[in-house]
Design an enzyme around this catalytic site. Structure first.
Site, PDB file in Angstrom:
ATOM      1  N   GLU A 109       1.017  -0.890   0.049  1.00  0.00           N
ATOM      2  CA  GLU A 109      -0.103  -0.322   0.018  1.00  0.00           C
ATOM      3  C   GLU A 109       0.490   1.414  -0.018  1.00  0.00           C
ATOM      4  O   GLU A 109       1.926   1.320   1.115  1.00  0.00           O
ATOM      5  CB  GLU A 109      -0.642  -0.191   1.189  1.00  0.00           C
ATOM      6  CG  GLU A 109      -2.742  -0.013   0.643  1.00  0.00           C
ATOM      7  CD  GLU A 109      -3.220   0.110   0.442  1.00  0.00           C
ATOM      8  OE1 GLU A 109      -2.715   1.463  -0.452  1.00  0.00           O
ATOM      9  OE2 GLU A 109      -4.072   0.250  -0.119  1.00  0.00           O
ATOM     10  N   ASP A 110       0.059   2.206  -0.236  1.00  0.00           N
ATOM     11  CA  ASP A 110       1.370   3.773  -0.325  1.00  0.00           C
ATOM     12  C   ASP A 110       0.526   4.060   0.813  1.00  0.00           C
ATOM     13  O   ASP A 110       1.515   4.663   1.345  1.00  0.00           O
ATOM     14  CB  ASP A 110       0.931   4.936  -1.484  1.00  0.00           C
ATOM     15  CG  ASP A 110      -1.470   4.900  -1.228  1.00  0.00           C
ATOM     16  OD1 ASP A 110      -1.532   4.087  -0.910  1.00  0.00           O
ATOM     17  OD2 ASP A 110      -1.391   5.612  -2.205  1.00  0.00           O
ATOM     18  N   ASP A 113      -4.584   5.269   6.637  1.00  0.00           N
ATOM     19  CA  ASP A 113      -5.169   6.331   6.959  1.00  0.00           C
ATOM     20  C   ASP A 113      -6.104   6.082   8.043  1.00  0.00           C
ATOM     21  O   ASP A 113      -5.794   6.191   9.131  1.00  0.00           O
ATOM     22  CB  ASP A 113      -5.994   7.008   5.279  1.00  0.00           C
ATOM     23  CG  ASP A 113      -5.930   8.663   6.163  1.00  0.00           C
ATOM     24  OD1 ASP A 113      -6.726   8.843   7.025  1.00  0.00           O
ATOM     25  OD2 ASP A 113      -6.284   9.396   5.387  1.00  0.00           O
ATOM     26  N   PHE A 162      -3.114  16.013   5.282  1.00  0.00           N
ATOM     27  CA  PHE A 162      -3.326  15.705   3.517  1.00  0.00           C
ATOM     28  C   PHE A 162      -1.675  15.656   2.242  1.00  0.00           C
ATOM     29  O   PHE A 162      -1.726  16.567   2.308  1.00  0.00           O
ATOM     30  CB  PHE A 162      -4.262  16.124   2.459  1.00  0.00           C
ATOM     31  CG  PHE A 162      -5.016  15.484   1.339  1.00  0.00           C
ATOM     32  CD1 PHE A 162      -5.741  14.474   1.597  1.00  0.00           C
ATOM     33  CD2 PHE A 162      -4.105  16.367   0.191  1.00  0.00           C
ATOM     34  CE1 PHE A 162      -6.487  13.839   0.027  1.00  0.00           C
ATOM     35  CE2 PHE A 162      -5.001  15.554  -0.888  1.00  0.00           C
ATOM     36  CZ  PHE A 162      -6.109  14.299  -0.838  1.00  0.00           C
ATOM     37  N   ARG A 175       0.061  12.517  -8.809  1.00  0.00           N
ATOM     38  CA  ARG A 175       0.150  11.286  -8.547  1.00  0.00           C
ATOM     39  C   ARG A 175       1.799  11.102  -8.764  1.00  0.00           C
ATOM     40  O   ARG A 175       2.966  10.078  -8.456  1.00  0.00           O
ATOM     41  CB  ARG A 175      -0.235   9.795  -9.021  1.00  0.00           C
ATOM     42  CG  ARG A 175      -2.125   9.121  -8.621  1.00  0.00           C
ATOM     43  CD  ARG A 175      -2.516   8.541  -8.801  1.00  0.00           C
ATOM     44  NE  ARG A 175      -4.003   8.897  -9.046  1.00  0.00           N
ATOM     45  CZ  ARG A 175      -4.626   7.309  -7.950  1.00  0.00           C
ATOM     46  NH1 ARG A 175      -4.238   7.228  -6.883  1.00  0.00           N
ATOM     47  NH2 ARG A 175      -6.184   8.259  -8.431  1.00  0.00           N
TER      48      ARG A 175
HETATM   49  C1  PRP Z   1      -5.777   4.943  -0.290  1.00  0.00           C
HETATM   50  C2  PRP Z   1      -5.181   4.708  -0.152  1.00  0.00           C
HETATM   51  C3  PRP Z   1      -5.378   3.742   0.492  1.00  0.00           C
HETATM   52  C4  PRP Z   1      -6.887   4.075   1.513  1.00  0.00           C
HETATM   53  C5  PRP Z   1      -5.700   4.381   2.929  1.00  0.00           C
HETATM   54  O1  PRP Z   1      -6.413   4.969  -1.648  1.00  0.00           O
HETATM   55  O2  PRP Z   1      -4.493   3.700  -1.384  1.00  0.00           O
HETATM   56  O3  PRP Z   1      -6.071   2.155  -0.370  1.00  0.00           O
HETATM   57  O4  PRP Z   1      -6.812   4.895   0.578  1.00  0.00           O
HETATM   58  O5  PRP Z   1      -7.584   4.988   3.136  1.00  0.00           O
HETATM   59  P1  PRP Z   1      -8.366   4.491   4.707  1.00  0.00           P
HETATM   60  O6  PRP Z   1      -7.010   3.790   5.334  1.00  0.00           O
HETATM   61  O7  PRP Z   1      -8.847   5.209   5.025  1.00  0.00           O
HETATM   62  O8  PRP Z   1      -9.024   3.382   4.031  1.00  0.00           O
HETATM   63  P2  PRP Z   1      -8.022   5.682  -2.126  1.00  0.00           P
HETATM   64  O9  PRP Z   1      -9.177   5.584  -2.195  1.00  0.00           O
HETATM   65  O10 PRP Z   1      -7.246   7.287  -2.150  1.00  0.00           O
HETATM   66  O11 PRP Z   1      -7.196   4.901  -4.006  1.00  0.00           O
HETATM   67  P3  PRP Z   1      -6.269   5.492  -4.876  1.00  0.00           P
HETATM   68  O12 PRP Z   1      -5.254   4.855  -4.063  1.00  0.00           O
HETATM   69  O13 PRP Z   1      -7.074   4.240  -5.866  1.00  0.00           O
HETATM   70  O14 PRP Z   1      -5.903   6.947  -4.858  1.00  0.00           O
END
Ligand code: PRP
Length: 189
Positions: A109-110, A113, A162, A175
Site C-alpha cells: 500500500e501507499d 489512513d 493530506f 500521483r
Molecule cells: C487510499 C490508499 C488506501 C486507502 C487508505 O486509496 O491507497 O487504499 O486510501 O485509506 P484508509 O486507511 O482510510 O482506508 P484511495 O481510496 O485514495 O484510492 P487510490 O489509491 O486509487 O488513490
C-alpha cells in the site's frame, strides 16, 4: 543528489506547500524494507498484492529492490458512498487474477489512513485460505487510525495531513510527483 527533482519543482513552485518525504528518503527506506522482506521470506515465494491506484509507485520500486523472485498481482477497491476512508464498506472493482490458497501474500500500500480499507482487505484475503497475509505500507498516519491494523512493514509514520505525490492524488493529479508533500491552500479553493 539534488532535491527536489525538476518534475516536482515545476509543481512545487505553485501547488506544493512542503515536502514531507523526499525522493531520496523514499528510495533509502524502500531499500531497507526490501531487505527486511527478502530476509523474512527467505525460502518462501511471496505474492505482492498492490492496491490500485496509489500503490503503483511503491510496488514498482519496492519489487525492484527485492533481490529474490516475487510475483505481483493487483486489486482495485472502492467504497460504497462518499469515500473509502469514511465508510469502511468496500467493494472490489478488480479482483486478483491469482488463486492465493496456500500462498504467502504481502499487501503493498501507499498509505494507511483510517485503516478501514486494509482491515477489510485483510479479512477478505484471509477468507481465501492463504498461508499468510502481511501488510507493507510506505506511509501510515497513526493519528488518523480508526481500526487496529497490524502492519509488518511501515516506511514512515506521518502527521495527519493530506499528502500527495508518489502515487497519492488529489483529484487524480500529483500521483507522478517523485516526493511526497502537502498541497498549498490555494489548490483547494
Ligand atoms: C487510499 C490508499 C488506501 C486507502 C487508505 O486509496 O491507497 O487504499 O486510501 O485509506 P484508509 O486507511 O482510510 O482506508 P484511495 O481510496 O485514495 O484510492 P487510490 O489509491 O486509487 O488513490
Amino acid at each position: 543528489m539534488r532535491e527536489p527533482h525538476p518534475v516536482d519543482e515545476k509543481q512545487l513552485g505553485t501547488d506544493l506547500e512542503k515536502v514531507l518525504v523526499s525522493e531520496e528518503q523514499i528510495r533509502t527506506r524502500l531499500a531497507e524494507m526490501a531487505a527486511d522482506i527478502d530476509r523474512d521470506y527467505e525460502g518462501r515465494d511471496v505474492l505482492l498484492v498492490g492496491v490500485l491506484k496509489g500503490a503503483v509507485m511503491v510496488m514498482a520500486d519496492l519489487a525492484r529492490a527485492i533481490p529474490s523472485h516475487v510475483e505481483m498481482d493487483w486489486m482495485a477497491v472502492s467504497s460504497y458512498g462518499s469515500g473509502t476512508s469514511s465508510s469502511g464498506v468496500v467493494r472490489i472493482l478488480k479482483d486478483l487474477d491469482t488463486d492465493i490458497t496456500g500462498r504467502h501474500v504481502l499487501i503493498v500500500e501507499d498509505i494507511i489512513d483510517t485503516g478501514l480499507t486494509l482491515s477489510w482487505l485483510v479479512a477478505n484475503l484471509v477468507s481465501r485460505a492463504p498461508a499468510s497475509v502481511n501488510i507493507c505500507t510506505l506511509l501510515r498516519k497513526p493519528d488518523a487510525l480508526k481500526m487496529t491494523v497490524v502492519v509488518k512493514y511501515v516506511g514512515f509514520d506521518i502527521p495527519n495531513e493530506f499528502v500527495v505525490g508518489y502515487g497519492l492524488d488529489y483529484g487524480e493529479r500529483y500521483r507522478n510527483l517523485r516526493s511526497i508533500g502537502t498541497l498549498a491552500p490555494h489548490v483547494y479553493s
